[in-house]
Design a protein around this motif. Sequence first.
Motif, PDB file in Angstrom:
ATOM      1  N   UNK A 129      -0.744 -47.464  14.622  1.00 22.30           N
ATOM      2  CA  UNK A 129      -0.304 -48.646  13.878  1.00 22.30           C
ATOM      3  C   UNK A 129      -0.456 -49.904  14.728  1.00 22.30           C
ATOM      4  N   UNK A 130      -0.125 -49.829  16.007  1.00 24.57           N
ATOM      5  CA  UNK A 130      -0.272 -50.997  16.882  1.00 24.57           C
ATOM      6  C   UNK A 130      -1.740 -51.312  17.115  1.00 24.57           C
ATOM      7  N   UNK A 131      -2.561 -50.284  17.288  1.00 25.81           N
ATOM      8  CA  UNK A 131      -3.994 -50.505  17.482  1.00 25.81           C
ATOM      9  C   UNK A 131      -4.599 -51.204  16.260  1.00 25.81           C
ATOM     10  N   UNK A 132      -4.154 -50.841  15.072  1.00 21.44           N
ATOM     11  CA  UNK A 132      -4.683 -51.478  13.863  1.00 21.44           C
ATOM     12  C   UNK A 132      -4.368 -52.971  13.840  1.00 21.44           C
ATOM     13  N   UNK A 133      -3.225 -53.368  14.361  1.00 20.38           N
ATOM     14  CA  UNK A 133      -2.886 -54.793  14.428  1.00 20.38           C
ATOM     15  C   UNK A 133      -3.861 -55.536  15.347  1.00 20.38           C
ATOM     16  N   UNK A 134      -4.149 -54.962  16.493  1.00 16.97           N
ATOM     17  CA  UNK A 134      -5.104 -55.584  17.410  1.00 16.97           C
ATOM     18  C   UNK A 134      -6.498 -55.635  16.793  1.00 16.97           C
ATOM     19  N   UNK A 135      -6.870 -54.577  16.067  1.00 15.24           N
ATOM     20  CA  UNK A 135      -8.194 -54.539  15.448  1.00 15.24           C
ATOM     21  C   UNK A 135      -8.325 -55.616  14.372  1.00 15.24           C
ATOM     22  N   UNK A 136      -7.273 -55.815  13.578  1.00 17.76           N
ATOM     23  CA  UNK A 136      -7.303 -56.880  12.565  1.00 17.76           C
ATOM     24  C   UNK A 136      -7.470 -58.236  13.231  1.00 17.76           C
ATOM     25  N   UNK A 137      -6.781 -58.444  14.353  1.00 21.72           N
ATOM     26  CA  UNK A 137      -6.888 -59.691  15.112  1.00 21.72           C
ATOM     27  C   UNK A 137      -8.320 -59.915  15.600  1.00 21.72           C
ATOM     28  N   UNK A 138      -8.922 -58.871  16.184  1.00 27.22           N
ATOM     29  CA  UNK A 138     -10.288 -58.984  16.704  1.00 27.22           C
ATOM     30  C   UNK A 138     -11.291 -59.221  15.581  1.00 27.22           C
ATOM     31  N   UNK A 139     -11.147 -58.486  14.482  1.00 24.34           N
ATOM     32  CA  UNK A 139     -12.063 -58.641  13.347  1.00 24.34           C
ATOM     33  C   UNK A 139     -12.040 -60.062  12.811  1.00 24.34           C
ATOM     34  N   UNK A 140     -10.841 -60.609  12.635  1.00 21.60           N
ATOM     35  CA  UNK A 140     -10.708 -61.948  12.077  1.00 21.60           C
ATOM     36  C   UNK A 140     -11.295 -62.992  13.021  1.00 21.60           C
ATOM     37  N   UNK A 141     -11.158 -62.752  14.327  1.00 17.66           N
ATOM     38  CA  UNK A 141     -11.644 -63.715  15.320  1.00 17.66           C
ATOM     39  C   UNK A 141     -13.159 -63.711  15.427  1.00 17.66           C
ATOM     40  N   UNK A 142     -13.802 -62.645  14.976  1.00 19.08           N
ATOM     41  CA  UNK A 142     -15.256 -62.562  15.082  1.00 19.08           C
ATOM     42  C   UNK A 142     -15.743 -61.961  16.383  1.00 19.08           C
ATOM     43  N   UNK A 143     -14.824 -61.394  17.158  1.00 14.30           N
ATOM     44  CA  UNK A 143     -15.206 -60.754  18.413  1.00 14.30           C
ATOM     45  C   UNK A 143     -15.335 -59.255  18.211  1.00 14.30           C
ATOM     46  N   UNK A 144     -16.077 -58.580  19.067  1.00 14.89           N
ATOM     47  CA  UNK A 144     -16.295 -57.145  18.940  1.00 14.89           C
ATOM     48  C   UNK A 144     -15.157 -56.369  19.598  1.00 14.89           C
ATOM     49  N   UNK A 145     -14.435 -55.523  18.841  1.00 16.31           N
ATOM     50  CA  UNK A 145     -13.361 -54.747  19.461  1.00 16.31           C
ATOM     51  C   UNK A 145     -13.869 -53.458  20.087  1.00 16.31           C
ATOM     52  N   UNK A 146     -13.322 -53.140  21.246  1.00 14.28           N
ATOM     53  CA  UNK A 146     -13.577 -51.863  21.913  1.00 14.28           C
ATOM     54  C   UNK A 146     -12.224 -51.331  22.371  1.00 14.28           C
ATOM     55  N   UNK A 147     -11.848 -50.149  21.920  1.00 14.69           N
ATOM     56  CA  UNK A 147     -10.581 -49.563  22.342  1.00 14.69           C
ATOM     57  C   UNK A 147     -10.805 -48.772  23.625  1.00 14.69           C
ATOM     58  N   UNK A 148      -9.990 -49.067  24.626  1.00 15.09           N
ATOM     59  CA  UNK A 148     -10.085 -48.418  25.932  1.00 15.09           C
ATOM     60  C   UNK A 148      -8.869 -47.525  26.109  1.00 15.09           C
ATOM     61  N   UNK A 149      -9.095 -46.212  26.135  1.00 16.02           N
ATOM     62  CA  UNK A 149      -8.025 -45.251  26.329  1.00 16.02           C
ATOM     63  C   UNK A 149      -7.921 -44.931  27.821  1.00 16.02           C
ATOM     64  N   UNK A 150      -6.802 -45.301  28.427  1.00 12.54           N
ATOM     65  CA  UNK A 150      -6.618 -45.108  29.865  1.00 12.54           C
ATOM     66  C   UNK A 150      -5.740 -43.883  30.148  1.00 12.54           C
ATOM     67  N   UNK A 151      -5.604 -43.611  31.430  1.00 11.58           N
ATOM     68  CA  UNK A 151      -4.747 -42.523  31.928  1.00 11.58           C
ATOM     69  C   UNK A 151      -5.180 -41.164  31.399  1.00 11.58           C
ATOM     70  N   UNK A 152      -6.508 -40.967  31.299  1.00 11.01           N
ATOM     71  CA  UNK A 152      -7.006 -39.671  30.826  1.00 11.01           C
ATOM     72  C   UNK A 152      -6.751 -38.579  31.851  1.00 11.01           C
TER      73      UNK A 152
END
Length: 348
Positions: A129-152
């Motif tokens: 749910x939190x990731x979707x909020x960031x994705x909506x922000x990136x989409x609206x801004x026109x920038x390319x979103x890349x999700x980085x999963x850390x601590x693998x």
Amino acid sequence: MTARMSHFPEQPPASEVALGWCPYFEDQLAPDEAQLLRMRIATVHRTRLTARSPSGVVRLRLTDGTQTAGFAVGDWVLVDPETDFLFRRLDRRTLLQRPGGGERVPQLIAANVDTLFIVTSCNDEFSPARLERYLALANEAGTTPVVVLTKIDRTTDAEGYLRQTQALQRGLAVVTLNAKTPEAALTLAPWCGAGRTVALVGSSGVGKSTLFNTLAGRSAEHAQATGPVREADAKGRHTTTARSLHATVTGGWVIDTPGMRSLAVGDVSAGLDELFAEIVDLAPRCRFRDCTHACEPGCAVRAAVEAGTLDSARLDRWRKLSEENRNNTAVRTGPRGKRIVKMPSQGR
């Protein structure tokens, strides 16, 4: 002339093109502006701005009444070469911002960002749910979103986290890494080339500051502080307190941002449509044009949920974000010629 500043550690000289200058900004110049210097805003403070030029970092001189809140890290500005006075800001290619809510102005996060790295960790901090909020922000801004999963290195199910994240948006780029290793910079190198600008967003404690240090090639002396994470809930403390522009080891630029535990959405209708494209595609098949996908007969979206081709939790999150977006998006109302901008919650 104001002396050039040197408090940004290990920041090599860079040409305008290496700083991100491109025809989009060149086309905005008037004939009589050729002699002005082109610089990028490096830091924004309450009463001052610093900018990066090909020769170094400059503290800009501002005219009386200049509101620094109207500038974002990453902005391109024109500066008088003799006095270092700020002349004007150029139009932005992209702009990341948080809704102000009510009558407050939006909070600017970063400008002219090519790629937004949305950082989260493979533990209890992970939240679709939190990731979707960031994705909506990136989409609206026109920038390319890349999700980085850390601590693998701290999970046995990195692939499970990867699959959950990839399902959040069509064509979404997702990478897994250990932010502490040098290989992390190589993994993200495709988005961090010369002249490219990335920004890091995410909650505190997900490894964002560690990843910033790796991307910027910070030595131990100049490394950004990283904070401990509570084992009980995987939550961390804020270690970044301000936004700033820094060179990466791969020739690009990175903007770090303070951790955000909460992120409201507003004025991101297009961003939500891109995020929930599968729901948008189904909507025209509904019996009613204004279907809310809640209880109307002949709803193609709910039919997809019942058929198992659409996740019901996904539909619930779409409803929540869509309603929040409507409540936080200003509308123009009133008679023609006397229209005013109001928030839906303000009523008549």
